[in-house]
Design a protein around this motif. Structure first.
Motif, PDB file in Angstrom:
ATOM      1  N   ARG A 156       0.832  -1.207   0.000  1.00  0.00           N
ATOM      2  CA  ARG A 156       0.000   0.000   0.000  1.00  0.00           C
ATOM      3  C   ARG A 156       0.863   1.253   0.000  1.00  0.00           C
ATOM      4  NH1 ARG A 156      -3.328  -2.335   4.952  1.00  0.00           N
ATOM      5  NH2 ARG A 156      -4.578  -3.926   3.898  1.00  0.00           N
TER       6      ARG A 156
ATOM      7  N   GLY B  72      -6.003   0.444   3.810  1.00  0.00           N
ATOM      8  CA  GLY B  72      -6.772  -0.646   3.214  1.00  0.00           C
ATOM      9  C   GLY B  72      -8.251  -0.389   3.106  1.00  0.00           C
ATOM     10  N   ARG B  73      -8.682   0.866   3.115  1.00  0.00           N
ATOM     11  CA  ARG B  73     -10.105   1.185   3.036  1.00  0.00           C
ATOM     12  C   ARG B  73     -10.622   0.972   1.611  1.00  0.00           C
ATOM     13  NH1 ARG B  73      -9.143   1.175   7.817  1.00  0.00           N
ATOM     14  NH2 ARG B  73      -9.582   2.856   9.296  1.00  0.00           N
ATOM     15  N   GLN B  74     -11.626   0.146   1.474  1.00  0.00           N
ATOM     16  CA  GLN B  74     -12.206  -0.134   0.166  1.00  0.00           C
ATOM     17  C   GLN B  74     -12.862   1.105  -0.422  1.00  0.00           C
ATOM     18  OE1 GLN B  74     -15.792  -2.881  -0.836  1.00  0.00           O
ATOM     19  NE2 GLN B  74     -14.000  -4.227  -0.691  1.00  0.00           N
TER      20      GLN B  74
ATOM     21  N   ALA C 109     -10.304   3.019  -2.270  1.00  0.00           N
ATOM     22  CA  ALA C 109      -9.956   2.402  -3.548  1.00  0.00           C
ATOM     23  C   ALA C 109     -11.029   2.682  -4.598  1.00  0.00           C
ATOM     24  CB  ALA C 109      -9.768   0.900  -3.362  1.00  0.00           C
ATOM     25  N   ILE C 110     -12.291   2.554  -4.212  1.00  0.00           N
ATOM     26  CA  ILE C 110     -13.381   2.851  -5.153  1.00  0.00           C
ATOM     27  C   ILE C 110     -13.340   4.318  -5.551  1.00  0.00           C
ATOM     28  CG2 ILE C 110     -15.884   2.995  -5.390  1.00  0.00           C
ATOM     29  CD1 ILE C 110     -16.093   0.552  -3.574  1.00  0.00           C
TER      30      ILE C 110
ATOM     31  N   TRP D 299      -6.531  -5.143  -5.809  1.00  0.00           N
ATOM     32  CA  TRP D 299      -7.775  -4.880  -5.088  1.00  0.00           C
ATOM     33  C   TRP D 299      -7.821  -5.588  -3.735  1.00  0.00           C
ATOM     34  CZ3 TRP D 299     -11.047  -1.151  -6.115  1.00  0.00           C
ATOM     35  CH2 TRP D 299     -12.294  -1.144  -5.500  1.00  0.00           C
ATOM     36  N   LYS D 300      -7.175  -6.729  -3.613  1.00  0.00           N
ATOM     37  CA  LYS D 300      -7.194  -7.471  -2.353  1.00  0.00           C
ATOM     38  C   LYS D 300      -6.478  -6.727  -1.229  1.00  0.00           C
ATOM     39  CE  LYS D 300      -7.589 -12.097  -4.361  1.00  0.00           C
ATOM     40  NZ  LYS D 300      -6.982 -13.449  -4.454  1.00  0.00           N
TER      41      LYS D 300
ATOM     42  N   PHE E 284      -7.221  -3.875  -0.288  1.00  0.00           N
ATOM     43  CA  PHE E 284      -8.170  -2.912   0.284  1.00  0.00           C
ATOM     44  C   PHE E 284      -9.459  -3.636   0.694  1.00  0.00           C
ATOM     45  CE2 PHE E 284      -5.734  -1.066  -3.242  1.00  0.00           C
ATOM     46  CZ  PHE E 284      -4.949  -0.174  -2.531  1.00  0.00           C
ATOM     47  N   PRO E 285      -9.382  -4.452   1.755  1.00  0.00           N
ATOM     48  CA  PRO E 285     -10.552  -5.258   2.138  1.00  0.00           C
ATOM     49  C   PRO E 285     -11.496  -4.592   3.126  1.00  0.00           C
ATOM     50  CG  PRO E 285      -8.669  -5.947   3.429  1.00  0.00           C
ATOM     51  CD  PRO E 285      -8.200  -4.794   2.576  1.00  0.00           C
TER      52      PRO E 285
ATOM     53  N   ARG F  54     -14.264  -2.652   4.462  1.00  0.00           N
ATOM     54  CA  ARG F  54     -15.481  -2.058   3.909  1.00  0.00           C
ATOM     55  C   ARG F  54     -16.045  -1.014   4.860  1.00  0.00           C
ATOM     56  NH1 ARG F  54     -18.649  -7.488   1.735  1.00  0.00           N
ATOM     57  NH2 ARG F  54     -17.023  -8.159   0.262  1.00  0.00           N
TER      58      ARG F  54
ATOM     59  N   ARG G 101      -4.741  -6.680   7.368  1.00  0.00           N
ATOM     60  CA  ARG G 101      -5.795  -6.704   6.347  1.00  0.00           C
ATOM     61  C   ARG G 101      -6.829  -5.605   6.595  1.00  0.00           C
ATOM     62  NH1 ARG G 101      -5.478 -12.335   7.155  1.00  0.00           N
ATOM     63  NH2 ARG G 101      -7.396 -12.312   8.393  1.00  0.00           N
TER      64      ARG G 101
END
Length: 817
Positions: free
Chosen positions: A204, A294-296, A299-300, A364-365, A367-368, A370, A548
């Protein structure tokens, strides 16, 4: 004396790097010769490669001074770690190989039709830079993991900016030299040990670093006219400046297409428009903390934002390219010359967001994490509200400053102008052109509203990606207290059940860990609830789970067994407290060492003070009211709010398994109270741990000695094995040399007047306990700052500005006493 010591230190530093010292002398000696005899050497000239180690051409004394300082600082630092012989060999190879390779490539590309390649062959070559990059990176490869990664990241950001922006031969030579240094460092130092839990964080960090380099390169390229690198073409989107008079002249030429392009270019090069075009990068910066954790959602947001930048860049490139290619009498007015146009370079910025999207999707993995339920719905509502607010601001500003616009606008016209400037490409398709401004006030009115949505997105993004909620693990069907009773968690284990803690349960369901998820850290509360046989595996599983979740695993107030596991992984362990423990079985308060304890018991008997066991639920209401009043009065005497985390308050007394030992007199007046938490092992209570201690002002003075002594005797009569007097924070007897230990000792001494940690530690020694060191374990030394922030927030989560001022005043007053 200080001057003589500093001079001696400088001399010793120079002696430790003989090659670098001689090199610096040569630079100074060759100053006049280089200015008069040697011209600046282009990349295509391979003569005098070693001569290029000295700065060439007409350079200022300041430049020579900077070169000497770098050689004596970076050079000697690298030489001390590599050794003089290795340092010289790596320096010569790095310098020579980088120049030869770049020279050969530049010659091969000089005959291509791409303008950049032709100009590239004429740019200056490196001097001392390649030498220092090769040796510095090689030396960094021999340092500990933190230093190695930080140096490589910083060098990588610098080279990424220089290669993509400046794009000169020396920048690529530095890039080759860094590669040589990395290989040399690996050959000398051996393979880099694999991080046990840090690979995701490291990946990251590299992604975040790459995005930072792209943002920096784009911003720098906006105004750097002398840069020739791939991203230098970004300036074509900003550099034109067209006045209203020029627009009138273009439109008078009779070409409607040129008139519309000129008007569009005028609006796209104003100060407000430049800020608007830069806002997406500001939003991307706000996503970076979330990406690192790792914040999804981050990433989005990055993918969507880069897609927007991609679309906008493609439209802008097509528009600007059309302006340069469209050549008629209006070209002279605009000052556009197709012979010097950007050509294919203009489309390079389109590739950058594509690469960012590709990397984030590919990884993508990483950033798990949610967001909480309903977050995307709230985000959409907030962004829509920002767009509406922007329209209101645009209309208000336009009507207020309508006299500065090219035409008198209506509300509908202002709304449409706002829409076509926030939707990429809509301005080119719109049958109605954008509004024009007569002066700076008019441009301000037209640009103000378009900045509002971006400002809202920045605020929302920062809150979303930095304040993510860390929930307990999925195995919550297994009650944590059942695990704690079955396997125990050390003498302080029961405090892990307090309400503000989150709980992680292992995949097997046989172990668990309590922690606080805040400030980017998973801060554990004392030892894991795990059997000795599973301790290492449980700590490893939790650490990987924390990573994670985008958190740094930090084990706080753990005993030697857990600290030894962390050390076996190569983690850094720092002593943070000392626990005092009384082993039960043969305790007798005899001899001179227990004189204060016997005196307290005798005085209690004379004054009619007795110790009674109870729980909070079974305690009479009058007793509970007195305990609350005593505790409140005690807290009011402190310059800070009552601390929490591992220090319990009245709220933690309301637990059926927590025992209270209360000192009361014949009138049922409470003189003091202590609370005792159970210590479990194999499903049985084997001991008690002291937590809550409060005494009444003006009451029975040695009440604490009396209550603790009575607790020891009662626990021993019950057949318990151990009684812990809990830990004293920042007090340690561990022999841990180093700066960090010195800092903790100084901090403990400074906080002593406020919290009295050392006094508490000395008081507990009245009962002749043994001591156990409690540790803080972090993956790397660099994580200690994050750990300090997480610990301070855990103890004082609601510290206000007023409380901080009170603490500072108290510390200042105590330092003067």
């Amino acid at each position: 004396m200080r001057g003589r010591a500093a001079l001696h230190a400088c001399v010793e530093w120079l002696r430790s790097g003989p090659v670098s010292t001689v090199f610096a002398v040569l630079v100074l000696a060759g100053w006049d010769f280089q200015r008069s005899a040697v011209a600046e050497t282009p990349a295509g000239d391979e003569s005098g490669i070693l001569v290029r180690l000295l700065p060439s051409g007409s350079v200022s004394p300041c430049y020579f001074a900077a070169v000497v300082v770098l050689v004596l600082a970076v050079g000697i630092w690298a030489e001390r770690r590599l050794g003089s012989l290795r340092y010289a060999i790596i320096g010569v190879i790095g310098h020579t190989a980088s120049i030869v390779l770049v020279t050969l490539v530049s010659r091969a590309l000089a005959h291509t039709p791409v303008e950049w390649f032709r100009v590239f062959a004429e740019t200056p070559s490196s001097s001392v830079g390649a030498w220092l990059f090769a040796t510095g990176v090689a030396a960094a490869g021999l340092t500990e993991g933190v230093m190695r990664r930080r140096v490589i990241l910083l060098v990588g950001v610098y080279l990424a900016v220089m290669v993509t922006c400046a794009g000169e031969a020396r920048d690529f030579e530095h890039l080759v030299a860094v590669g040589i240094g990395l290989v040399a460092g690996r050959m000398i130092g051996g393979p880099i040990p694999k991080r046990r839990v840090g690979s995701r964080l490291e990946a990251r960090e590299f992604i975040v670093t790459g995005i930072v380099a792209i943002i920096a390169a784009s911003v720098i390229s906006m105004r750097a006219e002398y840069f020739i690198g791939p991203l230098a073409s970004v300036r074509y989107l900003f550099e034109a400046s067209i006045t209203p008079e020029q627009i009138d002249a273009v439109c008078a030429s009779g070409t409607e297409a040129a008139c519309q392009r000129a008007e569009a270019l005028s609006r796209s090069t104003s100060l407000g428009s430049i800020i608007r075009l830069a806002m997406p990068w500001l939003v991307q910066l706000s996503f970076l903390p979330g990406l690192r954790r790792g914040r999804q959602a981050a990433a989005i947001g990055t993918v969507l934002l880069q897609a927007y930048i991609l679309l906008r860049s493609a439209i802008a490139a097509a528009t600007i390219s059309g302006l340069y290619r469209y050549w008629d009498e209006s070209g002279a007015v605009l000052g556009l010359d197709p012979a010097v146009g950007p050509g294919l370079q203009l489309f390079v910025p389109i590739i950058i967001p594509l690469l960012v999207i590709a990397v984030v999707v590919w990884k993508w993995k990483l950033f798990p994490v949610r967001p909480v339920a309903g977050w995307y719905r709230r985000l959409t509502l907030l962004v829509f509200s920002g767009v509406v607010l922007g329209a209101v601001v645009a209309v208000a500003a336009g009507l207020l400053l309508r006299s500065h616009l090219g035409e008198t606008p209506t509300v509908g016209r202002l709304v449409w102008d706002y829409i076509i400037h926030i939707v990429p490409g809509l301005r080119l398709l719109s049958p109605v052109g954008p509004l024009t401004a007569d002066d700076a006030f008019g441009r301000f009115a037209l640009d103000l509203g378009t900045l509002v949505p971006w400002a809202v997105i920045v605020v929302v993004a920062l809150r979303a990606v930095t304040r993510g909620v860390v929930e307990s693990s999925e195995q919550t069907a297994v009650p944590y207290r059942d695990i704690l009773r079955r396997v125990g968690a050390g003498t302080l284990g029961w405090m892990t059940t307090w309400k503000d803690n989150s709980v992680w349960i292992s995949g097997s369901g046989r172990a668990g860990i309590a922690f606080r998820g805040r400030d980017g850290a998973a801060l554990t509360v004392t030892d894991p609830a795990a059997s000795p046989e599973e301790l290492s595996d449980v700590m490893d599983e939790f650490s990987r789970w924390a990573v994670r979740q985008g958190l740094v695993p930090i084990f706080y107030s753990v005993h030697d067994a857990a600290a030894d596991v962390a050390r076996s992984w190569g983690w850094s362990c720092v002593p943070v407290a000392t626990e005092t423990v009384v082993d039960l079985g043969q305790v007798e308060f005899k001899g001179k060492a227990f004189q204060d304890v016997r005196t307290a018991a005798n005085r209690a008997k004379k004054e009619g003070v007795e110790a009674e066991w109870m729980t909070w639920e079974s305690a009479p209401l009058a007793i509970r009211d007195q305990i609350e009043a005593i505790s409140q009065h005690w807290a009011e005497q402190k310059p800070l709010p009552e601390m929490g985390f591992t220090l319990g308050g009245v709220a933690e007394l309301d637990d059926p398994e927590v025992r209270l030992l209360v000192a009361v007199d014949e009138d049922r007046t409470v003189h003091g109270v202590t609370s005792w938490m159970p210590v479990y092992e194999d499903g049985e209570v084997i001991g008690l741990t002291l937590d809550f201690m409060r005494r009444r002002d003006g009451g029975f003075r040695p009440v604490m000695e009396f209550l603790i002594a009575r607790a020891i005797i009662s626990a021993q009569d019950e057949g318990l094995r151990v009684l812990s007097l809990s830990g004293a924070p920042l007090v340690t007897e561990a022999d841990e040399p180093g700066m960090i230990h010195s800092v903790l000792a100084a901090l403990s001494a400074r906080l002593e007047p406020v919290y009295g940690f050392n006094s508490l530690y000395a008081f507990k020694h009245k009962f002749q306990p043994r001591t156990e060191t409690m540790w803080l374990a972090v993956p790397e030394v660099a994580d200690l700052a994050r750990a300090a922030r997480a610990v301070s927030h855990a103890y004082l989560p609601n510290l206000s500005v007023r409380d901080t001022v009170r603490l500072g005043s108290e510390l200042l007053r105590s330092s003067k006493d």
